[in-house]
Design a protein around this motif. Structure first.
Motif, PDB file in Angstrom:
ATOM      1  N   HIS A   1      14.802  -4.210  -0.945  1.00  0.00           N
ATOM      2  CA  HIS A   1      15.331  -3.262  -1.915  1.00  0.00           C
ATOM      3  C   HIS A   1      14.330  -2.134  -2.118  1.00  0.00           C
ATOM      4  CE1 HIS A   1      17.117  -1.653  -5.580  1.00  0.00           C
ATOM      5  NE2 HIS A   1      18.191  -2.357  -5.295  1.00  0.00           N
ATOM      6  N   PRO A   2      14.800  -0.875  -2.142  1.00  0.00           N
ATOM      7  CA  PRO A   2      13.882   0.254  -2.305  1.00  0.00           C
ATOM      8  C   PRO A   2      13.157   0.219  -3.644  1.00  0.00           C
ATOM      9  CG  PRO A   2      16.162   0.967  -2.568  1.00  0.00           C
ATOM     10  CD  PRO A   2      16.211  -0.432  -2.030  1.00  0.00           C
ATOM     11  N   THR A   3      11.950   0.733  -3.648  1.00  0.00           N
ATOM     12  CA  THR A   3      11.150   0.788  -4.873  1.00  0.00           C
ATOM     13  C   THR A   3      11.728   1.831  -5.817  1.00  0.00           C
ATOM     14  OG1 THR A   3       9.147   0.185  -3.660  1.00  0.00           O
ATOM     15  CG2 THR A   3       8.850   1.219  -5.811  1.00  0.00           C
ATOM     16  N   PRO A   4      11.972   1.477  -7.075  1.00  0.00           N
ATOM     17  CA  PRO A   4      12.497   2.460  -8.034  1.00  0.00           C
ATOM     18  C   PRO A   4      11.535   3.635  -8.183  1.00  0.00           C
ATOM     19  CG  PRO A   4      12.629   0.225  -8.915  1.00  0.00           C
ATOM     20  CD  PRO A   4      11.787   0.154  -7.688  1.00  0.00           C
ATOM     21  N   GLN A   5      12.082   4.810  -8.388  1.00  0.00           N
ATOM     22  CA  GLN A   5      11.254   6.000  -8.548  1.00  0.00           C
ATOM     23  C   GLN A   5      10.291   5.845  -9.717  1.00  0.00           C
ATOM     24  OE1 GLN A   5      11.088   8.539  -6.441  1.00  0.00           O
ATOM     25  NE2 GLN A   5       9.403   9.387  -7.666  1.00  0.00           N
ATOM     26  N   ARG A   6      10.740   5.130 -10.754  1.00  0.00           N
ATOM     27  CA  ARG A   6       9.876   4.917 -11.919  1.00  0.00           C
ATOM     28  C   ARG A   6       8.606   4.148 -11.552  1.00  0.00           C
ATOM     29  NH1 ARG A   6      12.194   5.680 -16.959  1.00  0.00           N
ATOM     30  NH2 ARG A   6      14.464   5.962 -17.037  1.00  0.00           N
ATOM     31  N   CYS A   7       8.675   3.368 -10.470  1.00  0.00           N
ATOM     32  CA  CYS A   7       7.539   2.523 -10.080  1.00  0.00           C
ATOM     33  C   CYS A   7       6.687   3.154  -8.980  1.00  0.00           C
ATOM     34  CB  CYS A   7       8.048   1.168  -9.602  1.00  0.00           C
ATOM     35  SG  CYS A   7       8.950   0.242 -10.859  1.00  0.00           S
ATOM     36  N   ALA A   8       6.950   4.401  -8.683  1.00  0.00           N
ATOM     37  CA  ALA A   8       6.262   5.053  -7.559  1.00  0.00           C
ATOM     38  C   ALA A   8       4.739   5.015  -7.707  1.00  0.00           C
ATOM     39  CB  ALA A   8       6.743   6.488  -7.421  1.00  0.00           C
ATOM     40  N   ARG A   9       4.252   5.016  -8.933  1.00  0.00           N
ATOM     41  CA  ARG A   9       2.798   5.036  -9.151  1.00  0.00           C
ATOM     42  C   ARG A   9       2.236   3.673  -9.529  1.00  0.00           C
ATOM     43  NH1 ARG A   9       1.620  10.778 -12.349  1.00  0.00           N
ATOM     44  NH2 ARG A   9       2.614  12.146 -10.774  1.00  0.00           N
ATOM     45  N   ARG A  10       3.082   2.643  -9.522  1.00  0.00           N
ATOM     46  CA  ARG A  10       2.599   1.307  -9.832  1.00  0.00           C
ATOM     47  C   ARG A  10       1.811   0.760  -8.643  1.00  0.00           C
ATOM     48  NH1 ARG A  10       1.297  -0.297 -13.789  1.00  0.00           N
ATOM     49  NH2 ARG A  10       1.529  -2.478 -13.150  1.00  0.00           N
ATOM     50  N   PRO A  11       0.758  -0.040  -8.897  1.00  0.00           N
ATOM     51  CA  PRO A  11       0.020  -0.664  -7.793  1.00  0.00           C
ATOM     52  C   PRO A  11       0.878  -1.675  -7.051  1.00  0.00           C
ATOM     53  CG  PRO A  11      -0.690  -1.555  -9.907  1.00  0.00           C
ATOM     54  CD  PRO A  11       0.194  -0.389 -10.222  1.00  0.00           C
ATOM     55  N   LEU A  12       0.518  -1.930  -5.802  1.00  0.00           N
ATOM     56  CA  LEU A  12       1.242  -2.889  -4.974  1.00  0.00           C
ATOM     57  C   LEU A  12       0.357  -4.086  -4.653  1.00  0.00           C
ATOM     58  CD1 LEU A  12       2.860  -0.450  -2.353  1.00  0.00           C
ATOM     59  CD2 LEU A  12       3.866  -1.291  -4.485  1.00  0.00           C
ATOM     60  N   ALA A  13       0.984  -5.213  -4.409  1.00  0.00           N
ATOM     61  CA  ALA A  13       0.281  -6.422  -3.954  1.00  0.00           C
ATOM     62  C   ALA A  13       1.194  -7.084  -2.935  1.00  0.00           C
ATOM     63  CB  ALA A  13      -0.006  -7.373  -5.111  1.00  0.00           C
ATOM     64  N   GLY A  14       0.724  -7.186  -1.705  1.00  0.00           N
ATOM     65  CA  GLY A  14       1.559  -7.749  -0.654  1.00  0.00           C
ATOM     66  C   GLY A  14       2.791  -6.904  -0.391  1.00  0.00           C
ATOM     67  N   GLY A  15       2.682  -5.604  -0.657  1.00  0.00           N
ATOM     68  CA  GLY A  15       3.801  -4.703  -0.444  1.00  0.00           C
ATOM     69  C   GLY A  15       4.796  -4.654  -1.584  1.00  0.00           C
ATOM     70  N   LEU A  16       4.579  -5.448  -2.636  1.00  0.00           N
ATOM     71  CA  LEU A  16       5.492  -5.490  -3.776  1.00  0.00           C
ATOM     72  C   LEU A  16       4.885  -4.803  -4.998  1.00  0.00           C
ATOM     73  CD1 LEU A  16       6.763  -9.181  -3.557  1.00  0.00           C
ATOM     74  CD2 LEU A  16       7.891  -7.112  -2.705  1.00  0.00           C
ATOM     75  N   VAL A  17       5.733  -4.190  -5.787  1.00  0.00           N
ATOM     76  CA  VAL A  17       5.293  -3.557  -7.028  1.00  0.00           C
ATOM     77  C   VAL A  17       4.764  -4.623  -7.986  1.00  0.00           C
ATOM     78  CG1 VAL A  17       6.082  -2.324  -9.091  1.00  0.00           C
ATOM     79  CG2 VAL A  17       6.921  -1.644  -6.830  1.00  0.00           C
ATOM     80  N   VAL A  18       3.611  -4.366  -8.557  1.00  0.00           N
ATOM     81  CA  VAL A  18       3.057  -5.277  -9.563  1.00  0.00           C
ATOM     82  C   VAL A  18       3.663  -4.905 -10.911  1.00  0.00           C
ATOM     83  CG1 VAL A  18       0.978  -6.070 -10.755  1.00  0.00           C
ATOM     84  CG2 VAL A  18       0.890  -5.528  -8.317  1.00  0.00           C
ATOM     85  N   PRO A  19       4.472  -5.775 -11.508  1.00  0.00           N
ATOM     86  CA  PRO A  19       5.073  -5.463 -12.813  1.00  0.00           C
ATOM     87  C   PRO A  19       4.013  -5.122 -13.855  1.00  0.00           C
ATOM     88  CG  PRO A  19       6.150  -7.375 -11.860  1.00  0.00           C
ATOM     89  CD  PRO A  19       4.951  -7.081 -10.997  1.00  0.00           C
ATOM     90  N   TRP A  20       4.366  -4.222 -14.751  1.00  0.00           N
ATOM     91  CA  TRP A  20       3.414  -3.761 -15.761  1.00  0.00           C
ATOM     92  C   TRP A  20       2.922  -4.910 -16.630  1.00  0.00           C
ATOM     93  CZ3 TRP A  20       2.991  -3.169 -21.136  1.00  0.00           C
ATOM     94  CH2 TRP A  20       1.983  -2.291 -21.570  1.00  0.00           C
ATOM     95  N   VAL A  21       3.760  -5.923 -16.854  1.00  0.00           N
ATOM     96  CA  VAL A  21       3.383  -7.032 -17.737  1.00  0.00           C
ATOM     97  C   VAL A  21       2.721  -8.194 -16.993  1.00  0.00           C
ATOM     98  CG1 VAL A  21       5.154  -6.521 -19.450  1.00  0.00           C
ATOM     99  CG2 VAL A  21       5.665  -8.085 -17.563  1.00  0.00           C
ATOM    100  N   SER A  22       2.541  -8.077 -15.681  1.00  0.00           N
ATOM    101  CA  SER A  22       1.953  -9.185 -14.920  1.00  0.00           C
ATOM    102  C   SER A  22       0.488  -9.408 -15.278  1.00  0.00           C
ATOM    103  CB  SER A  22       2.047  -8.920 -13.411  1.00  0.00           C
ATOM    104  OG  SER A  22       3.349  -9.117 -12.944  1.00  0.00           O
ATOM    105  N   LEU A  23       0.085 -10.655 -15.291  1.00  0.00           N
ATOM    106  CA  LEU A  23      -1.308 -11.012 -15.507  1.00  0.00           C
ATOM    107  C   LEU A  23      -2.126 -10.622 -14.277  1.00  0.00           C
ATOM    108  CD1 LEU A  23      -3.495 -12.614 -17.149  1.00  0.00           C
ATOM    109  CD2 LEU A  23      -2.805 -14.618 -15.825  1.00  0.00           C
ATOM    110  N   ILE A  24      -3.224  -9.924 -14.503  1.00  0.00           N
ATOM    111  CA  ILE A  24      -4.158  -9.589 -13.430  1.00  0.00           C
ATOM    112  C   ILE A  24      -5.384 -10.463 -13.648  1.00  0.00           C
ATOM    113  CG2 ILE A  24      -5.501  -7.793 -12.288  1.00  0.00           C
ATOM    114  CD1 ILE A  24      -2.477  -7.372 -12.184  1.00  0.00           C
ATOM    115  N   HIS A  25      -5.677 -11.317 -12.693  1.00  0.00           N
ATOM    116  CA  HIS A  25      -6.757 -12.283 -12.855  1.00  0.00           C
ATOM    117  C   HIS A  25      -7.676 -12.240 -11.650  1.00  0.00           C
ATOM    118  CE1 HIS A  25      -8.666 -16.325 -12.862  1.00  0.00           C
ATOM    119  NE2 HIS A  25      -8.709 -16.088 -14.163  1.00  0.00           N
TER     120      HIS A  25
END
Length: 204
Positions: A2-26
């Protein structure tokens, strides 16, 4: 894919997937499937999308399981209508790839899965929360997405923690419901369903 939403264009990626804003970064790694408690609280209070972190518009989607309906609230921050299809396509629990809930919570120096050994780390407690303990290893639930108007967006606060939202109220008008995945049946449920099908087919 599924294409990346335009709103997420500046979100970081991990394994090619958008990292959700609420995801825990550890430990510098994104823990997909685990919420950063403070970010989730911020998203609830300020009406932010859990995926892109931007403010919700006129309509939003809530992720809902049968247990959430019983409790009267969705325990996750809402999503933009544009961000939901991306999450539904790539989240293993929403797209049906994961058939059971994890047996252990994500508390690790990702991606190895070892317990955190840094006493100063703000990661969650090593003890799983009640919700995880109840679901641990169980077959996956049915997941739906409920669209509501943001004027009906109301938070639910538990009496014991009046400053920490338990979720978004489901006791509101629902504009649209979309099934994301059906429930994963237990072995006994599968056996009974097989018997029912046999009876319906005339093959006792």
């Amino acid at each position: 894919m599924h294409p990346t939403p335009q709103r997420c264009a500046r979100r970081p990626l991990a394994g090619g997937l958008v990292v959700p804003w609420v995801s825990l970064i550890h430990g510098g790694h994104a823990a997909f499937g685990s919420l950063d408690a403070e970010r989730a609280r911020t998203a609830f209070l300020h009406r932010l999308c859990q995926i892109c972190g931007q403010h919700l518009d006129e309509r939003c989607f809530l992720i809902v399981r049968p247990a959430d309906v019983t409790q009267g609230c969705s325990p996750e921050p809402a999503l933009h209508p544009e961000c939901l299809p991306y999450a539904a396509a790539h989240c293993p629990m929403l797209n049906g790839t994961a058939t059971h809930y994890r047996q252990r919570p994500i508390l690790a120096s990702h991606p190895a899965g070892r317990p955190c050994t840094d006493p100063s780390c703000p990661c969650p407690s090593l003890s799983p929360d009640e919700g995880h303990a109840a679901r641990s290893g169980s077959p996956a639930d049915r997941y739906e997405a409920w669209m509501i108007h943001t004027r009906n967006y109301r938070l639910v606060f538990p009496p014991e923690q009046p400053d920490v939202p338990a979720g978004i109220s489901l006791d509101v008008p629902v504009l649209r419901r979309r099934v994301l995945r059906t429930a994963q049946l237990t072995a006994e449920q599968e056996r009974l369903m097989g018997l029912v099908r046999s009876l319906l087919d005339g093959n006792p």
